[in-house]
Design a protein around this motif. Sequence first.
Motif, PDB file in Angstrom:
ATOM      1  N   PRO A   1      40.464  31.451  44.134  1.00 20.22           N
ATOM      2  CA  PRO A   1      41.103  32.776  44.256  1.00 20.22           C
ATOM      3  C   PRO A   1      42.620  32.678  44.233  1.00 20.22           C
ATOM      4  O   PRO A   1      43.211  31.707  44.686  1.00 20.22           O
ATOM      5  N   VAL A   2      43.238  33.723  43.691  1.00 19.00           N
ATOM      6  CA  VAL A   2      44.692  33.807  43.605  1.00 19.00           C
ATOM      7  C   VAL A   2      45.224  34.471  44.879  1.00 19.00           C
ATOM      8  O   VAL A   2      44.729  35.532  45.286  1.00 19.00           O
ATOM      9  N   SER A   3      46.207  33.846  45.497  1.00 19.28           N
ATOM     10  CA  SER A   3      46.798  34.396  46.713  1.00 19.28           C
ATOM     11  C   SER A   3      47.782  35.508  46.345  1.00 19.28           C
ATOM     12  O   SER A   3      48.697  35.291  45.553  1.00 19.28           O
ATOM     13  N   VAL A   4      47.579  36.696  46.902  1.00 22.27           N
ATOM     14  CA  VAL A   4      48.426  37.855  46.604  1.00 22.27           C
ATOM     15  C   VAL A   4      48.777  38.572  47.901  1.00 22.27           C
ATOM     16  O   VAL A   4      48.122  38.393  48.930  1.00 22.27           O
ATOM     17  N   ALA A   5      49.837  39.382  47.827  1.00 19.14           N
ATOM     18  CA  ALA A   5      50.205  40.286  48.922  1.00 19.14           C
ATOM     19  C   ALA A   5      49.764  41.693  48.548  1.00 19.14           C
ATOM     20  O   ALA A   5      49.854  42.081  47.379  1.00 19.14           O
ATOM     21  N   VAL A   6      49.265  42.430  49.496  1.00 20.97           N
ATOM     22  CA  VAL A   6      48.750  43.772  49.220  1.00 20.97           C
ATOM     23  C   VAL A   6      49.423  44.772  50.137  1.00 20.97           C
ATOM     24  O   VAL A   6      50.020  44.423  51.165  1.00 20.97           O
ATOM     25  N   VAL A   7      49.336  46.036  49.752  1.00 23.71           N
ATOM     26  CA  VAL A   7      49.863  47.141  50.539  1.00 23.71           C
ATOM     27  C   VAL A   7      48.892  48.295  50.421  1.00 23.71           C
ATOM     28  O   VAL A   7      48.183  48.438  49.411  1.00 23.71           O
TER      29      VAL A   7
ATOM     30  N   GLY B   1      44.478  55.178  51.308  1.00 19.18           N
ATOM     31  CA  GLY B   1      43.753  54.111  51.975  1.00 19.18           C
ATOM     32  C   GLY B   1      43.389  52.945  51.086  1.00 19.18           C
ATOM     33  O   GLY B   1      43.000  51.889  51.593  1.00 19.18           O
ATOM     34  N   GLU B   2      43.502  53.084  49.775  1.00 24.59           N
ATOM     35  CA  GLU B   2      43.195  51.975  48.880  1.00 24.59           C
ATOM     36  C   GLU B   2      44.296  50.926  48.957  1.00 24.59           C
ATOM     37  O   GLU B   2      45.477  51.254  49.114  1.00 24.59           O
ATOM     38  N   GLN B   3      43.881  49.665  48.818  1.00 20.98           N
ATOM     39  CA  GLN B   3      44.831  48.565  48.828  1.00 20.98           C
ATOM     40  C   GLN B   3      45.184  48.170  47.400  1.00 20.98           C
ATOM     41  O   GLN B   3      44.298  48.082  46.537  1.00 20.98           O
ATOM     42  N   VAL B   4      46.477  47.955  47.176  1.00 20.16           N
ATOM     43  CA  VAL B   4      46.944  47.537  45.854  1.00 20.16           C
ATOM     44  C   VAL B   4      47.791  46.282  46.027  1.00 20.16           C
ATOM     45  O   VAL B   4      48.411  46.058  47.069  1.00 20.16           O
ATOM     46  N   VAL B   5      47.811  45.453  44.981  1.00 19.48           N
ATOM     47  CA  VAL B   5      48.572  44.210  45.010  1.00 19.48           C
ATOM     48  C   VAL B   5      50.049  44.537  44.825  1.00 19.48           C
ATOM     49  O   VAL B   5      50.428  45.233  43.881  1.00 19.48           O
ATOM     50  N   SER B   6      50.877  44.016  45.722  1.00 21.46           N
ATOM     51  CA  SER B   6      52.317  44.266  45.647  1.00 21.46           C
ATOM     52  C   SER B   6      53.109  43.038  45.232  1.00 21.46           C
ATOM     53  O   SER B   6      54.297  43.141  44.928  1.00 21.46           O
ATOM     54  N   ALA B   7      52.466  41.864  45.211  1.00 23.70           N
ATOM     55  CA  ALA B   7      53.143  40.633  44.784  1.00 23.70           C
ATOM     56  C   ALA B   7      52.095  39.650  44.283  1.00 23.70           C
ATOM     57  O   ALA B   7      51.025  39.501  44.894  1.00 23.70           O
TER      58      ALA B   7
END
Length: 384
Positions: A41-47, A347-353
Amino acid sequence: MLRRRMLIMLGVSLVVVLLLAAYKAFAIYQQIQGFTKPQPPVSVAVVTAVEQPWQQRLPAVGAFKALRGVSLSLETAGTVKDVQFESGQKVQVGQPLVRLDSAVEQAQLETAQSDLGLAQLDYGRGSQLVGDHAISKGEFDRLSAQLQKNKATVNQLKASLAKKHILAPFSGVIGIRQVDVGDYLASGTVIATLQDLSSLYVDFYIPEQSVPKIAIGQGVQVEVSAYPKQMFPGTVSAINPKVETTTRNVLVRATLANPDNKLLPGMFANLQVLLPNPTVHIVVPESAITYTLYGNSVYAVAQKKAEDGSVEKDADGQPLLIAERRFVETGERRGGLVLVTRGLQQGEQVVSAGQLKLDTGTPITISPDKNQSADRQARVEGAL
């Protein structure tokens, strides 16, 4: 013997071919295993996409003008006798600034005042004599007219003499002086500028379709390049009742306080008019949006599902997460945040980085971002 050698050569060739084929088959097998092996898995930041009040703003550009500003000039020609101010000095209303040589006008005024005194004496005697019928009524009228004429001459010379002095018409800051003692100045020569910097106007244009959104008293936020991190508040004070026929724009004026004299007339201003009634919209950080020619998109966090529709889980019983590319419609961008008008739910999470390594279906793992909450709060406050 020859036949035996040929058989040996054919056998050796066959063995070599079989070895090469086996090696190639093994290499292909290794590649297939590499493709079928699960990718880490790819490590990402989410918001999280949230709804929040969004203050709609109308952007514009303009220029500053002083509340009161003039170019001080002379009405009459003459030689500078005295300069009574310094460049950049704060002056008060009525303060003397420049005095021209007025010796000739002063002598003419003294002569006229002498004639006026004599005319007043003649008029006083005539008023007594006409009562005694010693002179005719016509002679008395002539004496009265002469008195009025001499008074007018004195007033005219006093006015001409007053134009030899320049006084400050209002309090403000005077600019760099353009004259020195001894200069001969023609009529209309500018000696300096005078600006009242206590308050400033900023004039800007808006499209005619935006006129219904503007009203007297609305707030504006002004930014200048000299102070890029500071916003100056003001209010709309006037709206021109005419649309420019060439540009189809309307001139609007806002008024700003300038207690520290930071803002100067002529500065270029970037401003935003604060529109009334803030509305609630979904907002995400601008870093979560991927801009392409085919449209704007985000990578939403989704749970991986098996063929039967059930959620796949890892060894710890946690759902496996994948990236899901989703096209969205965006609106205004401000303070590192962007408005999402379509394609996302609260409420949905999206990748920010970490989007560069992602595609639809890529396994992901969420990495905590310690600065995310503080940065987001600061951007939210800037967007309101």
